[in-house]
Design an enzyme around this catalytic site. Structure first.
Site, PDB file in Angstrom:
ATOM      1  CD  GLU A   1      -2.708  -1.392  -0.207  1.00 30.98           C
ATOM      2  OE1 GLU A   1      -2.916  -0.436  -0.919  1.00 30.98           O
ATOM      3  OE2 GLU A   1      -3.181  -2.579  -0.273  1.00 30.98           O
TER       4      GLU A   1
ATOM      5  CG  HIS B   1      -1.216   0.852  -4.760  1.00 30.97           C
ATOM      6  ND1 HIS B   1      -1.051   0.969  -5.941  1.00 30.97           N
ATOM      7  CD2 HIS B   1      -1.706  -0.043  -4.308  1.00 30.97           C
ATOM      8  CE1 HIS B   1      -1.684  -0.062  -6.313  1.00 30.97           C
ATOM      9  NE2 HIS B   1      -1.783  -0.686  -5.294  1.00 30.97           N
TER      10      HIS B   1
END
Length: 649
Positions: A442, A445
Site C-alpha cells: 500500500e 501505491h
C-alpha cells in the site's frame, strides 16, 4: 486553494451541500460551454478544477464510511450516491463537452505540453468508450445494455453469495477436526442438545481451514464439490453477459470485448496479451510438474484437486518448519512503520515528519512527506482493525499534485488503510509477515500518488495510469519486504530488541516461493480463460469446452467434471476484471524487472532506484507506463525476472 485540506465531514449538512455543489457545477458547465473561443486555459483547466473540488469534498465521506462506519455515515453515503452518479452520468454523455475537447486538441496541438495533451486524449477516449459521440438510437441501446449488464452482474454475485451462505457441513466426530488450528476450530464449534459439533461452510476462512488442515479426505471432497459447483444458474447469466458485452463492443467499433478492454490499457493488442501469458506458461510448466511430484511423494494415494492444499501444508512444514507465531514478536507495528520510513529515506531520500492534527480516529496519524528539504505531500496512516472499519487494506488518494488556472499549487495527499491487530496500553500490535508485505504494497501505491510532480490533476499521481500497470509500483515495493538487509532495519523483537536471526530470515525468504510454479499455472489458467472467453460469444456448453481445452495445458491434476469454476468467477462477471485478469501478471513483470535491477545494484547504491523516483514516481499518469518503463530501463520489460522472482528456473 490551500496546499493541504483539513480533514472534515459534517454529516448533518453534507447532502444539502453536495446538492448545492452539483447544482453550481451544472450551471458552471453551461456557462463554460457558452465561451466563444474555448482554449485549454479557459475551458479544460476550469472543468478540471471544478471536478477536483467536488471530488475533494466527497472523498472524506467515502473514507469515513470505510474507516469509521456508523448508521449515520451509511445513511448519508447511501443518499449521496444517486446524486453523484446522476451528475457523473450526465457529464459523461454531454456531447458538447466532447466536441469542445476535440476542437481544443486540434487547435492547440502545437502549443500544448504532453500533460495537457494526455488530459484531452483521456477525456476524449472516455467519451468515445461510453458512446457519447454516436447517434441517439445507438446511445439508447448502449444505455439499455449497461443497465442490463449491471443487473446481471448483481444477480451473478447474489446467486454466488446465496449459494455460499446456504451450505454447511456438520462434523460430530472429534477425530475429524484434529490438526485444525485452535482459532478455526473454535469458530466452527457449537453445542446442539448438549453435544459438541463443528460447522464448516463455504465462507473463505472456514473453507480454507478444513481444506488445508482437515484430515478426513471424504469431508474435504464434499466441501470442494460444494464449492466448485456453486450457483449453477450463473451459467445462463454468463451467456447473456457475454452476448451483451459483445454487442456493446461492436456498437462502439470494436471486433470483440477483449479489444474494447485493451483500448484503455497498456497492452497493445490481443496477440500481445496471449503470447505474454503462454510464454509464462511454457516457462513455468516443467517446474510445476516437479513441484507436483514432491507433493505426490508425501500423499498415500493419487492426488485429487481436493487434496492439494492439505498435502501442501504438510510439505511446507516439512521443508521449512515455519511457525508464523514465532515471527510476530519481531514485527511490532511502530517498529515496522519507522523501519519502512527509514528504508524509503535510504532508497529515495524521502523523509516523514509527523503532523499534529485532529483526524477521524485517535489511532490515525498524519505525516508530511519531505524531499530535497521541501514538503511535497501528506499521508495519513490508519493501520489497526476496529469494529467500525471495513476489512482489507487499501490506498485511497485524496488530493493530487496540481496547479490550477490561477497558478495556485496543491500538494498531494493519500490515506493508507490496513487492518492490523489493535494495540493497547499493555499490548503492542504484533504483525504477521504477510501484514508487513501488505503495508509495503500500500505504501508503494501511496508514494506513486504523492511524489508525482505533474501539474494537471487528471494525470497526476495514480490518476490516468493504465489498469494493467497500476499495480507496478505497489508490487515493486512489496518485494523489498523479503530482502534480508531491509528486514533487519525493522525486524526487532519488541521486548529484547534482538534482530530477527539470519536462520529465521532464510526460512522466510525460501518459503516465499513454495509451490510457486503451480500457483503461476493456476493464475495463468484464469487469465487465458478470461481473455479468450471475451473474444467471442459463447453458449454455456462452449464456455465449459473452452475452459476444458485450456485446462489441458494448465491443470496438472485432472479437474473433476462437476467443477464449474466459471459460475463463481466473480472477478470477471461480478467485478471489473473482464478481459483484464491478465493485469495482475502484466504489472508483476514490470515490478520484478525494476526490483531486481535495484537489488543487483546493491539496493542502497542503486542508480535505478534514483531513476525510478525521477521517472515513474514523478511521472504519474501523464505518459503511458510503457513509455516510462522504457525511460527507466532503456528497454522493454524482461519476463525472465518474474520467473526469477517466483523461483522458476
Amino acid at each position: 486553494m490551500s496546499k493541504f485540506l483539513q480533514f472534515q465531514c459534517d454529516l448533518d449538512t453534507f447532502i444539502d451541500e453536495l446538492s448545492l455543489r452539483v447544482k453550481q457545477n451544472n450551471a458552471r458547465v453551461e456557462e463554460l460551454l457558452k465561451t466563444e473561443k474555448k482554449t485549454y486555459a479557459n475551458f479544460v483547466k476550469a472543468m478540471q478544477s471544478m471536478e477536483e473540488e467536488l471530488e475533494l469534498f466527497f472523498t472524506p465521506l467515502s473514507h469515513l464510511n470505510s474507516v469509521n462506519n456508523s448508521d449515520k455515515t451509511q445513511e448519508v453515503y447511501t443518499q449521496s450516491l444517486p446524486i453523484i452518479t446522476e451528475y457523473g452520468t450526465k457529464l459523461s454523455q454531454n456531447i458538447d463537452i466532447y466536441k469542445s475537447y476535440k476542437a481544443i486538441l486540434e487547435n492547440e496541438k502545437e502549443t500544448l505540453n504532453y500533460e495537457q495533451k494526455k488530459v484531452l486524449e483521456l477525456n476524449i477516449q472516455h467519451f468515445e468508450l461510453s458512446g457519447a459521440h454516436l447517434d441517439d438510437k445507438t446511445k439508447a441501446r448502449l444505455e439499455e445494455i449497461n443497465i442490463k449488464k449491471s443487473e446481471l452482474s448483481n444477480n451473478f454475485s447474489q446467486n454466488l453469495l446465496d449459494a455460499t451462505n446456504a451450505y454447511e457441513y456438520i462434523i460430530t466426530d472429534e477425530k475429524d477436526v484434529e490438526g485444525i488450528p485452535v482459532s478455526d476450530k473454535e469458530s466452527a464449534r457449537f453445542e446442539d442438545d448438549g453435544e459438541t459439533k463443528y460447522k464448516f461452510t463455504l465462507q473463505m476462512p472456514s473453507y480454507i481451514a478444513y481444506m488445508t488442515y482437515g484430515k478426513n479426505r471424504k469431508i474435504r471432497e464434499a466441501l470442494y464439490k460444494a464449492y466448485v459447483s456453486r450457483a449453477p444458474e450463473n451459467g445462463k447469466i454468463i451467456e447473456e453477459i457475454l452476448s451483451l458485452k459483445d454487442e456493446m463492443s461492436r456498437l462502439l467499433g470494436f471486433k470483440n470485448y477483449s479489444e474494447y478492454s485493451l483500448a484503455s490499457k497498456m497492452a497493445k493488442d490481443e496477440e500481445s496479451v496471449l503470447s505474454f501469458l503462454y510464454n509464462l506458461l511454457n516457462n513455468a510448466k516443467e517446474q510445476a510438474k516437479n513441484e507436483l511430484k514432491e507433493l505426490q511423494a508425501i500423499a498415500p494415494q493419487n492426488l485429487e484437486s481436493f487434496d492439494t492444499a492439505f498435502y501442501a501444508e504438510l510439505l511446507k512444514k516439512e521443508q521449512y518448519d515455519i511457525d508464523e507465531e514465532e515471527y510476530r514478536p519481531y514485527f511490532e507495528q511502530k517498529s515496522v512503520v519507522n523501519g519502512m520510513f527509514e528504508f524509503l529515506n535510504r532508497l529515495f531520500g524521502i523523509s516523514f515528519k509527523k503532523v499534529q492534527e485532529k483526524l477521524w480516529h485517535e489511532k490515525a496519524l498524519s505525516y508530511d512527506v519531505v524531499l530535497d528539504g521541501e514538503v511535497r505531500a501528506r499521508i495519513y496512516l490508519d493501520l489497526e482493525a476496529r469494529e467500525s472499519k471495513r476489512g482489507g487494506a487499501w490506498m485511497h488518494n485524496w488530493q493530487a499534485h496540481s496547479i490550477d488556472e490561477k497558478g495556485d499549487e496543491s500538494l498531494a495527499s493519500a490515506f493508507v488503510v490496513c487492518n492490523f491487530p489493535p494495540s493497547s496500553d499493555t499490548n503492542p500490535s504484533l504483525l504477521r509477515h504477510d501484514d508487513v508485505v501488505t503495508l509495503f504494497h500500500e505504501m508503494g501505491h501511496t508514494i506513486h500518488h504523492v511524489l508525482s510532480s505533474v501539474n494537471e490533476n487528471e494525470v497526476s499521481g495514480v490518476n490516468g495510469v493504465e489498469w494493467d500497470a497500476v499495480e507496478f509500483p505497489s508490487q515493486f515495493l512489496e518485494n523489498f519486504a523479503y530482502e534480508p538487509q531491509v528486514l533487519k532495519m525493522f525486524a526487532l523483537h519488541h521486548e529484547t530488541k534482538e534482530i530477527l536471526p539470519d536462520a529465521m530470515i532464510e526460512k522466510l525468504v525460501k518459503s516465499k516461493n513454495f509451490l510457486s510454479a503451480i500457483g503461476m499455472l493456476r493464475q495463468l489458467e484464469f487469465s487465458i480463460f478470461d481473455f479468450k472467453l471475451h473474444a467471442k460469444v459463447h453458449t454455456e456448453d462452449e464456455v465449459q469446452s473452452l475452459l476444458n481445452e485450456i485446462r489441458k495445458e494448465t491443470a496438472l491434476i485432472t479437474t473433476p467434471e462437476y467443477n464449474k469454476f466459471q459460475n463463481g468467477f466473480a472477478h470477471i462477471f461480478g467485478g471489473g476484471y473482464a478481459a483484464g485478469y491478465y493485469s495482475y501478471k502484466w504489472a508483476e513483470v514490470l515490478s520484478a524487472d525494476a526490483f531486481y535491477s535495484v537489488v543487483d545494484e546493491g539496493i542502497f547504491n542503486s542508480q535505478t532506484a534514483k531513476k525510478y523516483l525521477d521517472i515513474v514516481l514523478n511521472g504519474g499518469g501523464a505518459k503511458s507506463m510503457g513509455i516510462l518503463f522504457k525511460e527507466l530501463m532503456g528497454r522493454d520489460a524482461n519476463t525472465d525476472q518474474l520467473l526469477r522472482l517466483n523461483g522458476i528456473k
